[in-house]
Design a protein around this motif. Sequence first.
Motif, PDB file in Angstrom:
ATOM      1  N   MET A 132       0.921  -1.273   0.064  1.00  0.00           N
ATOM      2  CA  MET A 132       0.073   0.035  -0.053  1.00  0.00           C
ATOM      3  C   MET A 132       0.978   1.377  -0.148  1.00  0.00           C
ATOM      4  O   MET A 132       2.041   1.240   0.410  1.00  0.00           O
ATOM      5  CB  MET A 132      -0.812  -0.044   1.309  1.00  0.00           C
ATOM      6  CG  MET A 132      -2.111  -1.019   1.052  1.00  0.00           C
ATOM      7  SD  MET A 132      -3.326  -1.065   2.180  1.00  0.00           S
ATOM      8  CE  MET A 132      -2.983   0.216   3.842  1.00  0.00           C
ATOM      9  N   SER A 133       0.361   2.386  -0.506  1.00  0.00           N
ATOM     10  CA  SER A 133       0.962   3.519  -0.480  1.00  0.00           C
ATOM     11  C   SER A 133       1.135   4.145   1.042  1.00  0.00           C
ATOM     12  O   SER A 133       0.255   3.966   1.829  1.00  0.00           O
ATOM     13  CB  SER A 133       0.365   4.591  -1.562  1.00  0.00           C
ATOM     14  OG  SER A 133      -0.948   4.048  -1.764  1.00  0.00           O
ATOM     15  N   PRO A 134       2.075   4.823   1.222  1.00  0.00           N
ATOM     16  CA  PRO A 134       2.363   5.572   2.457  1.00  0.00           C
ATOM     17  C   PRO A 134       1.208   6.340   2.625  1.00  0.00           C
ATOM     18  O   PRO A 134       0.714   7.118   1.861  1.00  0.00           O
ATOM     19  CB  PRO A 134       3.645   6.294   2.441  1.00  0.00           C
ATOM     20  CG  PRO A 134       3.872   6.399   0.944  1.00  0.00           C
ATOM     21  CD  PRO A 134       3.127   5.313   0.232  1.00  0.00           C
ATOM     22  N   PRO A 135       0.456   6.465   3.977  1.00  0.00           N
ATOM     23  CA  PRO A 135      -0.412   7.530   4.143  1.00  0.00           C
ATOM     24  C   PRO A 135       0.102   9.026   4.173  1.00  0.00           C
ATOM     25  O   PRO A 135       1.029   9.240   4.209  1.00  0.00           O
ATOM     26  CB  PRO A 135      -0.762   7.205   5.679  1.00  0.00           C
ATOM     27  CG  PRO A 135       0.526   6.630   6.133  1.00  0.00           C
ATOM     28  CD  PRO A 135       1.121   5.930   5.156  1.00  0.00           C
ATOM     29  N   ALA A 136      -1.014   9.806   3.539  1.00  0.00           N
ATOM     30  CA  ALA A 136      -0.445  11.274   3.371  1.00  0.00           C
ATOM     31  C   ALA A 136      -0.598  11.935   4.784  1.00  0.00           C
ATOM     32  O   ALA A 136      -1.546  11.292   5.725  1.00  0.00           O
ATOM     33  CB  ALA A 136      -1.730  11.756   2.341  1.00  0.00           C
ATOM     34  N   ARG A 154      -5.437  -4.603  -6.266  1.00  0.00           N
ATOM     35  CA  ARG A 154      -4.574  -5.772  -5.384  1.00  0.00           C
ATOM     36  C   ARG A 154      -4.542  -5.325  -4.208  1.00  0.00           C
ATOM     37  O   ARG A 154      -4.621  -6.107  -3.147  1.00  0.00           O
ATOM     38  CB  ARG A 154      -2.950  -5.655  -5.984  1.00  0.00           C
ATOM     39  CG  ARG A 154      -1.982  -6.482  -5.178  1.00  0.00           C
ATOM     40  CD  ARG A 154      -0.857  -6.475  -5.987  1.00  0.00           C
ATOM     41  NE  ARG A 154      -0.787  -6.903  -7.506  1.00  0.00           N
ATOM     42  CZ  ARG A 154      -0.687  -8.161  -8.065  1.00  0.00           C
ATOM     43  NH1 ARG A 154      -0.568  -9.038  -7.090  1.00  0.00           N
ATOM     44  NH2 ARG A 154      -0.567  -8.486  -8.992  1.00  0.00           N
ATOM     45  N   GLU A 155      -4.215  -3.939  -3.652  1.00  0.00           N
ATOM     46  CA  GLU A 155      -4.403  -3.441  -2.447  1.00  0.00           C
ATOM     47  C   GLU A 155      -5.739  -3.723  -1.833  1.00  0.00           C
ATOM     48  O   GLU A 155      -5.692  -3.890  -0.568  1.00  0.00           O
ATOM     49  CB  GLU A 155      -4.056  -1.860  -2.406  1.00  0.00           C
ATOM     50  CG  GLU A 155      -2.492  -1.710  -2.849  1.00  0.00           C
ATOM     51  CD  GLU A 155      -2.245   0.065  -2.940  1.00  0.00           C
ATOM     52  OE1 GLU A 155      -1.077   0.289  -2.595  1.00  0.00           O
ATOM     53  OE2 GLU A 155      -3.148   0.693  -3.242  1.00  0.00           O
ATOM     54  N   ARG A 156      -6.692  -3.360  -2.466  1.00  0.00           N
ATOM     55  CA  ARG A 156      -8.133  -3.811  -1.942  1.00  0.00           C
ATOM     56  C   ARG A 156      -8.152  -5.080  -1.532  1.00  0.00           C
ATOM     57  O   ARG A 156      -8.845  -5.465  -0.502  1.00  0.00           O
ATOM     58  CB  ARG A 156      -9.202  -3.291  -2.800  1.00  0.00           C
ATOM     59  CG  ARG A 156      -9.442  -1.848  -2.921  1.00  0.00           C
ATOM     60  CD  ARG A 156     -10.183  -1.454  -3.936  1.00  0.00           C
ATOM     61  NE  ARG A 156      -9.982  -0.048  -4.395  1.00  0.00           N
ATOM     62  CZ  ARG A 156     -11.240   0.852  -4.753  1.00  0.00           C
ATOM     63  NH1 ARG A 156     -12.395   0.328  -4.869  1.00  0.00           N
ATOM     64  NH2 ARG A 156     -11.045   2.140  -5.081  1.00  0.00           N
ATOM     65  N   ALA A 214      -6.089  -5.853   1.591  1.00  0.00           N
ATOM     66  CA  ALA A 214      -6.674  -5.241   2.963  1.00  0.00           C
ATOM     67  C   ALA A 214      -7.614  -6.250   3.096  1.00  0.00           C
ATOM     68  O   ALA A 214      -8.051  -6.361   4.558  1.00  0.00           O
ATOM     69  CB  ALA A 214      -7.250  -3.917   2.502  1.00  0.00           C
ATOM     70  N   LEU A 215      -8.823  -6.688   2.411  1.00  0.00           N
ATOM     71  CA  LEU A 215      -9.821  -7.586   2.659  1.00  0.00           C
ATOM     72  C   LEU A 215      -9.307  -8.809   3.278  1.00  0.00           C
ATOM     73  O   LEU A 215     -10.003  -9.218   4.062  1.00  0.00           O
ATOM     74  CB  LEU A 215     -10.703  -7.877   1.294  1.00  0.00           C
ATOM     75  CG  LEU A 215     -11.778  -8.780   1.461  1.00  0.00           C
ATOM     76  CD1 LEU A 215     -12.930  -7.915   2.525  1.00  0.00           C
ATOM     77  CD2 LEU A 215     -12.723  -8.816   0.091  1.00  0.00           C
ATOM     78  N   GLU A 216      -8.306  -9.384   2.708  1.00  0.00           N
ATOM     79  CA  GLU A 216      -7.609 -10.586   3.128  1.00  0.00           C
ATOM     80  C   GLU A 216      -7.332 -10.248   4.630  1.00  0.00           C
ATOM     81  O   GLU A 216      -7.406 -11.173   5.515  1.00  0.00           O
ATOM     82  CB  GLU A 216      -6.702 -11.174   2.274  1.00  0.00           C
ATOM     83  CG  GLU A 216      -6.051 -12.530   2.593  1.00  0.00           C
ATOM     84  CD  GLU A 216      -5.084 -13.153   1.716  1.00  0.00           C
ATOM     85  OE1 GLU A 216      -3.862 -13.395   1.973  1.00  0.00           O
ATOM     86  OE2 GLU A 216      -5.218 -12.966   0.629  1.00  0.00           O
TER      87      GLU A 216
END
Length: 67
Positions: free
Chosen positions: A1-5, A31-33, A36-38
């Motif tokens: 995932m990308s770093p949080p802003a 892919r990130e979603r 996260a779901l997993e």
Amino acid sequence: MSPPAEAGWETATWEGSRRAQLRAALSMTVRERLQALEDLSELAERLAAMPRTQGPKVAPSSGRSGA
């Protein structure tokens, strides 16, 4: 995932926080979603397997101060 802003003052309210969450979710790739779901599914399984407790046992107070 990308770093949080970095969060600004606009996220200091319920509505601002919700909007920031929606922006973050919409910026995720498929892919990130799925990842996260997993991850959340595994967390739910671990939490469901944990034994439930009634909370800390506290001795009844005698009504006297410690002095």
